[in-house]
Design an enzyme around this catalytic site. Structure first.
Site, PDB file in Angstrom:
ATOM      1  N   CYS A  27       0.859  -1.177   0.000  1.00 62.60           N
ATOM      2  CA  CYS A  27       0.000   0.000   0.000  1.00 62.60           C
ATOM      3  C   CYS A  27       0.901   1.235   0.000  1.00 62.60           C
ATOM      4  O   CYS A  27       1.812   1.337   0.832  1.00 62.60           O
ATOM      5  CB  CYS A  27      -0.901  -0.002   1.233  1.00 62.60           C
ATOM      6  SG  CYS A  27      -1.866   1.525   1.392  1.00 62.60           S
ATOM      7  N   ASP A  53      -0.215  -6.031   0.400  1.00 65.70           N
ATOM      8  CA  ASP A  53      -1.476  -6.418  -0.232  1.00 65.70           C
ATOM      9  C   ASP A  53      -1.205  -7.683  -1.021  1.00 65.70           C
ATOM     10  O   ASP A  53      -0.215  -7.776  -1.746  1.00 65.70           O
ATOM     11  CB  ASP A  53      -1.972  -5.312  -1.165  1.00 65.70           C
ATOM     12  CG  ASP A  53      -2.426  -4.082  -0.415  1.00 65.70           C
ATOM     13  OD1 ASP A  53      -3.159  -4.238   0.574  1.00 65.70           O
ATOM     14  OD2 ASP A  53      -2.061  -2.968  -0.823  1.00 65.70           O
TER      15      ASP A  53
END
Length: 163
Positions: free
Chosen positions: A54, A61
């Protein structure tokens, strides 16, 4: 006319010394010649262990990336694609951006007739994000195909109970 690239010219495939790049690196991508450029056919890659960061929080992620394409003269070599996708590991970018970057890099690399990239990310904060992007070669039936597939790409979404 483009220079023919034979299997012997590939540097990653068969190498016993795989070097992983931990920062975004499109230069690891390699191509080889399509042996059947007279035929339209799909090549699909499923990449269930894609990781990126992120850009705001730095948290990882995780997602599955689906890449499907109809090659023209060139095809992407799968080990180089694996190394390329791995290079996103420490790259900060939103899911939507990552899918567009992947598509842009593969279009620049191969000049395929058609390509689509679909990311299905595991939820963080109670929401999953599944960006889809595609491309069809301009002034061909594949440009029309891209428009149609984009319009109808998720008409029957799966029930999300496994992520």
């Amino acid at each position: 006319m483009t220079e023919r690239k034979d299997v012997e010219d590939l540097s990653h495939l068969g190498s016993e010394q795989t070097n992983y790049t931990f920062s975004y690196n499109p230069s690891v991508l390699e191509t080889f010649d399509n042996s059947h450029p007279n035929r339209d056919y799909f090549v699909k890659f499923n990449c269930p262990e894609f990781t990126t960061l992120c850009p705001k929080t730095g948290q990882p992620d995780f997602g599955t990336i689906y890449i499907s394409y109809i090659p023209d003269e060139k095809m992407v070599e799968s080990k180089s694609l694996k190394l390329y996708l791995f290079s996103f590991r420490n790259h900060g970018g939103f899911h939507e951006d990552a899918m567009n970057v992947i598509l842009n890099d593969l279009v620049s690399l191969m000049d395929p007739r058609y390509i689509e990239v679909w990311g299905k990310f595991t939820p963080r904060g109670g929401i999953s994000i599944d960006p889809y992007v595609n491309y069809g070669k301009a002034d061909t039936r594949f440009a029309d195909m891209a428009a149609q597939r984009l319009m109808y790409h998720d008409m029957y979404p799966e029930k999300i109970d496994n992520r």
